[in-house]
Design an enzyme around this catalytic site. Sequence first.
Site, PDB file in Angstrom:
ATOM      1  N   SER A 230       0.831  -1.204   0.000  1.00  0.00           N
ATOM      2  CA  SER A 230       0.000   0.000   0.000  1.00  0.00           C
ATOM      3  C   SER A 230       0.866   1.256   0.000  1.00  0.00           C
ATOM      4  O   SER A 230       1.952   1.275   0.588  1.00  0.00           O
ATOM      5  CB  SER A 230      -0.877  -0.008   1.255  1.00  0.00           C
ATOM      6  OG  SER A 230      -1.411   1.275   1.507  1.00  0.00           O
TER       7      SER A 230
ATOM      8  N   HIS B  20     -13.696  -2.035  -0.970  1.00  0.00           N
ATOM      9  CA  HIS B  20     -12.666  -1.692   0.012  1.00  0.00           C
ATOM     10  C   HIS B  20     -12.922  -2.419   1.350  1.00  0.00           C
ATOM     11  O   HIS B  20     -12.688  -1.892   2.419  1.00  0.00           O
ATOM     12  CB  HIS B  20     -12.651  -0.175   0.241  1.00  0.00           C
ATOM     13  CG  HIS B  20     -11.287   0.409   0.479  1.00  0.00           C
ATOM     14  ND1 HIS B  20     -10.557   1.019  -0.508  1.00  0.00           N
ATOM     15  CD2 HIS B  20     -10.514   0.470   1.590  1.00  0.00           C
ATOM     16  CE1 HIS B  20      -9.410   1.455  -0.001  1.00  0.00           C
ATOM     17  NE2 HIS B  20      -9.361   1.123   1.277  1.00  0.00           N
TER      18      HIS B  20
HETATM   19  C1  LIG Z   1      -6.956  -2.434   7.665  1.00  0.00           C
HETATM   20  C2  LIG Z   1      -7.165  -2.229   6.193  1.00  0.00           C
HETATM   21  C3  LIG Z   1      -6.424  -1.273   5.528  1.00  0.00           C
HETATM   22  C4  LIG Z   1      -6.574  -1.120   4.150  1.00  0.00           C
HETATM   23  N1  LIG Z   1      -5.780  -0.243   3.486  1.00  0.00           N
HETATM   24  C5  LIG Z   1      -5.848  -0.154   2.129  1.00  0.00           C
HETATM   25  C6  LIG Z   1      -4.927   0.637   1.399  1.00  0.00           C
HETATM   26  O1  LIG Z   1      -4.035   1.250   1.956  1.00  0.00           O
HETATM   27  N2  LIG Z   1      -5.083   0.693   0.058  1.00  0.00           N
HETATM   28  C7  LIG Z   1      -6.075   0.001  -0.613  1.00  0.00           C
HETATM   29  O2  LIG Z   1      -6.176   0.079  -1.837  1.00  0.00           O
HETATM   30  N3  LIG Z   1      -6.942  -0.782   0.067  1.00  0.00           N
HETATM   31  C8  LIG Z   1      -6.836  -0.890   1.412  1.00  0.00           C
HETATM   32  N4  LIG Z   1      -7.686  -1.717   2.082  1.00  0.00           N
HETATM   33  C9  LIG Z   1      -8.681  -2.513   1.340  1.00  0.00           C
HETATM   34  C10 LIG Z   1      -8.070  -3.853   0.924  1.00  0.00           C
HETATM   35  O3  LIG Z   1      -7.093  -3.679  -0.067  1.00  0.00           O
HETATM   36  C11 LIG Z   1      -9.130  -4.807   0.399  1.00  0.00           C
HETATM   37  O4  LIG Z   1      -9.864  -4.169  -0.600  1.00  0.00           O
HETATM   38  C12 LIG Z   1     -10.082  -5.290   1.492  1.00  0.00           C
HETATM   39  O5  LIG Z   1      -9.386  -5.546   2.679  1.00  0.00           O
HETATM   40  C13 LIG Z   1     -10.785  -6.555   1.033  1.00  0.00           C
HETATM   41  O6  LIG Z   1     -11.707  -6.976   1.985  1.00  0.00           O
HETATM   42  P1  LIG Z   1     -11.433  -8.132   3.078  1.00  0.00           P
HETATM   43  O7  LIG Z   1     -10.613  -7.465   4.151  1.00  0.00           O
HETATM   44  O8  LIG Z   1     -12.781  -8.495   3.519  1.00  0.00           O
HETATM   45  O9  LIG Z   1     -10.643  -9.219   2.394  1.00  0.00           O
HETATM   46  C14 LIG Z   1      -7.532  -1.894   3.463  1.00  0.00           C
HETATM   47  C15 LIG Z   1      -8.284  -2.846   4.154  1.00  0.00           C
HETATM   48  C16 LIG Z   1      -8.098  -3.033   5.500  1.00  0.00           C
HETATM   49  C17 LIG Z   1      -8.881  -4.087   6.204  1.00  0.00           C
END
Ligand SMILES: Cc1cc2nc3c(=O)[nH]c(=O)nc-3n(C[C@H](O)[C@H](O)[C@H](O)COP(=O)(O)O)c2cc1C
Length: 389
Positions: free
Chosen positions: A107, A276
């Site tokens: 990220s 997300h």
């Molecule tokens: C704690 C956390 C931080 C995240 N930070 C980012 C990020 O910095 N950039 C991004 O594109 N998605 C971010 N996401 C979204 C994840 O890339 C992803 O889309 C999401 O976690 C998928 O859902 P799941 O946790 O149910 O597998 C984040 C998700 C979580 C849980």
Amino acid sequence: MPVVTTIEDLRQLHARRVPRMFYDYADSGSWTEQTYRENTEDFRQIRLRQRVAVDMSGRSTATTMVGQEVAMPVALAPVGLTGMQHADGEIKAARAAERFGVPFTLSTMSICSIEDVAAHTDVPFWFQLYTMKDEDYVTRLIQRARDAKCSALVITLDLQILGQRHKDLKNGLSAPPKLTPKTLLNLATKWGWGIEMLSTRRRGFGNIVGHVSGITDPSSLMAWTNEQFDPTLDWDKVKKIRDAWDGPVILKGILDAEDAKAALNVGADAIVVSNHGGRQLDGALSSIRALPSILDAVGDRIEVHLDSGIRSGQDILKAVAMGAKGTWIGRAFVYGLGAMGQQGVTRALEILHKELDVSMALCGRRRVQELDRDVLLIPRDFEGNWQTG
Ligand SMILES: Cc1cc2nc3c(=O)[nH]c(=O)nc-3n(C[C@H](O)[C@H](O)[C@H](O)COP(=O)(O)O)c2cc1C
């Protein structure tokens, strides 16, 4: 050492080991958390069709994602502040992914920097870009990813403004944590985490602190997004970034067929159907529900991936059988990391792999490429009879 057999086991260990503010940051959705909950609930609505007396020898979960060979159709999603779940978390997760044979995505909002992760891994990883108002910084960031030999650029489109997660405000989320009486009290019960964190120098936003100026609080995710993220991002800008990157470009955060077509028009190589992880627009459809209409619109012309809600190999099977070429996991690996560091991420991948492999066999299929909607029992109203406008 506890016997860990599910992602839920890892979640519980994560909750025990990691300070409240970082556990809550991972395990929450925006506003009422409706979309967050439905991401997992909707997977459960789809059932699998059991088949018997089919030769199940010589099975393989191997496939490709944007042309890269993967041991199973899973990539580690970009997760901000991963290095706060476990000291040097991004490096540990990247190493676990590399050894397992699946891609790791770093990220923009990571703790370990691009250069740091590159220096501690052997296989190229993917880099996720948040676009900032400072265009020079974005150009330099892309160059840094190029110099680090990142093998795909992931542009996240669903977070130009931050969806509110109440717990983060209440906990005063920051990296590193501010030592208020409340956090000190909680940290006192998380000494294993604390000792490791004291042994690393990586405790701030490695890709941006020192590279961007004019921020009121460099430890605050909210300050970074409010003050730096580019609210004017549009498809023209996306196209410019796409054209500036030589390798595969993946657009993440697509939940609508019209946006999927726009992604195709700007020349993306793949899209990730994603909300997300239920952290942005509360009330949006779960990703698995949104997937069929997006596949209908662009599935034969662009690689379609899915994330949000995957907690088991059965979920991976369902998404792939529905038509996704690959899936991404966020929390499923973060729980493992928080619970047991690199070993925990490996454990999460092993659990998902075994569940996928065995479920595939019991559905009478030997290869992920053979999975199709024929193995699924999808409720008749699953896609819903939604009306827009
Ligand atoms: C704690 C956390 C931080 C995240 N930070 C980012 C990020 O910095 N950039 C991004 O594109 N998605 C971010 N996401 C979204 C994840 O890339 C992803 O889309 C999401 O976690 C998928 O859902 P799941 O946790 O149910 O597998 C984040 C998700 C979580 C849980």
